[in-house]
Design a protein around this motif. Structure first.
Motif, PDB file in Angstrom:
ATOM      1  N   LEU A   8      -1.306  -4.313  -1.633  1.00 48.69           N
ATOM      2  CA  LEU A   8      -1.372  -2.879  -1.394  1.00 48.69           C
ATOM      3  C   LEU A   8      -1.080  -2.178  -2.706  1.00 48.69           C
ATOM      4  N   ARG A   9      -2.075  -1.509  -3.215  1.00 45.42           N
ATOM      5  CA  ARG A   9      -1.879  -0.814  -4.483  1.00 45.42           C
ATOM      6  C   ARG A   9      -2.589   0.527  -4.445  1.00 45.42           C
ATOM      7  N   VAL A  10      -2.089   1.462  -5.203  1.00 43.50           N
ATOM      8  CA  VAL A  10      -2.648   2.801  -5.259  1.00 43.50           C
ATOM      9  C   VAL A  10      -3.878   2.768  -6.155  1.00 43.50           C
ATOM     10  N   ARG A  19      -1.949   9.716  -2.081  1.00 46.59           N
ATOM     11  CA  ARG A  19      -2.401   8.468  -2.693  1.00 46.59           C
ATOM     12  C   ARG A  19      -3.514   7.830  -1.878  1.00 46.59           C
ATOM     13  N   ARG A  20      -4.431   7.191  -2.562  1.00 46.44           N
ATOM     14  CA  ARG A  20      -5.491   6.402  -1.942  1.00 46.44           C
ATOM     15  C   ARG A  20      -5.218   4.948  -2.254  1.00 46.44           C
ATOM     16  N   TYR A  21      -5.249   4.105  -1.212  1.00 46.65           N
ATOM     17  CA  TYR A  21      -4.947   2.686  -1.366  1.00 46.65           C
ATOM     18  C   TYR A  21      -6.235   1.865  -1.302  1.00 46.65           C
ATOM     19  N   ASP A  22      -6.197   0.695  -1.922  1.00 45.21           N
ATOM     20  CA  ASP A  22      -7.386  -0.158  -1.914  1.00 45.21           C
ATOM     21  C   ASP A  22      -7.627  -0.710  -0.508  1.00 45.21           C
ATOM     22  N   LYS A  26      -5.085  -2.468   2.529  1.00 51.18           N
ATOM     23  CA  LYS A  26      -4.903  -1.828   3.834  1.00 51.18           C
ATOM     24  C   LYS A  26      -5.253  -2.791   4.954  1.00 51.18           C
ATOM     25  N   HIS A  47       6.668  -2.287   2.324  1.00 52.76           N
ATOM     26  CA  HIS A  47       5.604  -1.878   1.398  1.00 52.76           C
ATOM     27  C   HIS A  47       5.747  -0.430   0.949  1.00 52.76           C
TER      28      HIS A  47
END
Length: 55
Positions: A8-10, A19-22, A26, A47
């Motif tokens: 989980l990364r921004v 923020r939008r996560y990959d 998700k 997380h």
């Protein structure tokens, strides 16, 4: 249980702080939350996201 390095990364953060996560990160969290006996709140806390966001 999923660990914090599950991916989980921004991907992007807007000016207002959203923020939008990959997508793959998700998907990993959702799959972990759908397992029987798993606490959604605990996964979210591990997380550093809000549990409502995961639900």
């Amino acid at each position: 249980m999923a660990d914090k390095d599950s991916g989980l990364r921004v991907v992007r953060q807007s000016r207002d702080g959203r923020r939008r996560y990959d997508e793959s990160g998700k998907r990993t969290l959702v799959e972990a939350a759908l397992r029987p006996g798993v606490s959604v709140a605990r996964i979210a806390q591990e997380h550093e996201i809000n549990a409502n966001l995961l639900r």
